[in-house]
Scaffold this motif. Sequence first.
Motif, PDB file in Angstrom:
ATOM      1  N   GLU A   1       0.867  -1.166   0.000  1.00 51.39           N
ATOM      2  CA  GLU A   1       0.000   0.000   0.000  1.00 51.39           C
ATOM      3  C   GLU A   1       0.901   1.212   0.000  1.00 51.39           C
ATOM      4  OE1 GLU A   1      -3.835   0.220   2.244  1.00 51.39           O
ATOM      5  OE2 GLU A   1      -2.989  -1.489   3.329  1.00 51.39           O
ATOM      6  N   ASN A   2       1.101   1.800  -1.163  1.00 51.98           N
ATOM      7  CA  ASN A   2       2.031   2.925  -1.255  1.00 51.98           C
ATOM      8  C   ASN A   2       1.545   4.136  -0.458  1.00 51.98           C
ATOM      9  OD1 ASN A   2       3.829   1.478  -2.787  1.00 51.98           O
ATOM     10  ND2 ASN A   2       3.156   2.327  -4.745  1.00 51.98           N
ATOM     11  N   ALA A   3       0.251   4.287  -0.331  1.00 51.77           N
ATOM     12  CA  ALA A   3      -0.278   5.413   0.441  1.00 51.77           C
ATOM     13  C   ALA A   3       0.058   5.293   1.927  1.00 51.77           C
ATOM     14  CB  ALA A   3      -1.785   5.510   0.256  1.00 51.77           C
ATOM     15  N   LYS A   4       0.313   4.060   2.374  1.00 44.74           N
ATOM     16  CA  LYS A   4       0.657   3.824   3.781  1.00 44.74           C
ATOM     17  C   LYS A   4       2.127   3.480   3.966  1.00 44.74           C
ATOM     18  CE  LYS A   4      -3.927   2.226   5.250  1.00 44.74           C
ATOM     19  NZ  LYS A   4      -4.676   1.140   5.928  1.00 44.74           N
ATOM     20  N   ASN A   5       2.906   3.550   2.889  1.00 44.21           N
ATOM     21  CA  ASN A   5       4.332   3.206   2.964  1.00 44.21           C
ATOM     22  C   ASN A   5       4.547   1.834   3.594  1.00 44.21           C
ATOM     23  OD1 ASN A   5       4.834   5.717   1.904  1.00 44.21           O
ATOM     24  ND2 ASN A   5       6.238   6.370   3.509  1.00 44.21           N
ATOM     25  N   THR A   6       3.745   0.866   3.207  1.00 45.67           N
ATOM     26  CA  THR A   6       3.789  -0.435   3.854  1.00 45.67           C
ATOM     27  C   THR A   6       3.743  -1.559   2.824  1.00 45.67           C
ATOM     28  OG1 THR A   6       2.673   0.460   5.804  1.00 45.67           O
ATOM     29  CG2 THR A   6       2.697  -1.926   5.566  1.00 45.67           C
ATOM     30  N   VAL A   7       4.528  -2.587   3.090  1.00 40.98           N
ATOM     31  CA  VAL A   7       4.479  -3.818   2.306  1.00 40.98           C
ATOM     32  C   VAL A   7       4.107  -4.955   3.252  1.00 40.98           C
ATOM     33  CG1 VAL A   7       6.953  -4.276   2.579  1.00 40.98           C
ATOM     34  CG2 VAL A   7       5.714  -5.259   0.640  1.00 40.98           C
ATOM     35  N   TYR A   8       3.357  -5.909   2.734  1.00 37.47           N
ATOM     36  CA  TYR A   8       2.850  -7.007   3.544  1.00 37.47           C
ATOM     37  C   TYR A   8       3.315  -8.352   2.989  1.00 37.47           C
ATOM     38  CZ  TYR A   8      -0.414  -3.287   4.814  1.00 37.47           C
ATOM     39  OH  TYR A   8      -0.968  -2.096   5.223  1.00 37.47           O
ATOM     40  N   LEU A   9       3.323  -9.336   3.881  1.00 34.77           N
ATOM     41  CA  LEU A   9       3.518 -10.710   3.456  1.00 34.77           C
ATOM     42  C   LEU A   9       2.473 -11.544   4.182  1.00 34.77           C
ATOM     43  CD1 LEU A   9       5.302 -12.611   1.746  1.00 34.77           C
ATOM     44  CD2 LEU A   9       6.552 -13.125   3.860  1.00 34.77           C
ATOM     45  N   GLN A  10       1.467 -11.977   3.440  1.00 29.57           N
ATOM     46  CA  GLN A  10       0.448 -12.857   3.993  1.00 29.57           C
ATOM     47  C   GLN A  10       0.925 -14.279   3.829  1.00 29.57           C
ATOM     48  OE1 GLN A  10      -2.600 -12.193   5.546  1.00 29.57           O
ATOM     49  NE2 GLN A  10      -2.604 -14.394   5.903  1.00 29.57           N
ATOM     50  N   MET A  11       1.003 -15.000   4.952  1.00 27.85           N
ATOM     51  CA  MET A  11       1.521 -16.366   4.937  1.00 27.85           C
ATOM     52  C   MET A  11       0.423 -17.316   5.387  1.00 27.85           C
ATOM     53  SD  MET A  11       5.300 -15.659   6.584  1.00 27.85           S
ATOM     54  CE  MET A  11       4.633 -15.209   8.193  1.00 27.85           C
ATOM     55  N   ASN A  12       0.060 -18.234   4.528  1.00 32.06           N
ATOM     56  CA  ASN A  12      -0.966 -19.225   4.826  1.00 32.06           C
ATOM     57  C   ASN A  12      -0.366 -20.626   4.783  1.00 32.06           C
ATOM     58  OD1 ASN A  12      -2.896 -17.132   4.883  1.00 32.06           O
ATOM     59  ND2 ASN A  12      -3.303 -17.355   2.692  1.00 32.06           N
TER      60      ASN A  12
END
Length: 124
Positions: free
Chosen positions: A73-84
Amino acid sequence: QVQLVESGGGLVQAGGSQRLSCAASGRTFPSYAMGWFRQAPGKEREFVATISRSGVMTYYADSVKGRFTISRENAKNTVYLQMNSLKPEDTAVYFCAARNSFSTATMTHEYNYWGQGTQVTVSS
């Protein structure tokens, strides 16, 4: 300069899910391709996933393909890693990294900035 701070690690049972976040400082976050790497005790740091600046392109290690999802989410300066569907062999310290380029990359030396890491432990 970009500072990266990972969060979301912890203990999870095999088969469970967890989402890691990586918050970046500065207004230039959209300029960076991002990656996730991991390092287990006694092993080298290995590539997990990467995402382009726009988020359109992603690439995964074979060991996590179909189970992990990288997003940003570039607007939040955040990258995620969803791990299932986590497995005990996913246990490691997970690092996010920033690369001053539009394109993705899988090698550690291709990244310019690194976070301190967050521990993920998967119990069997």
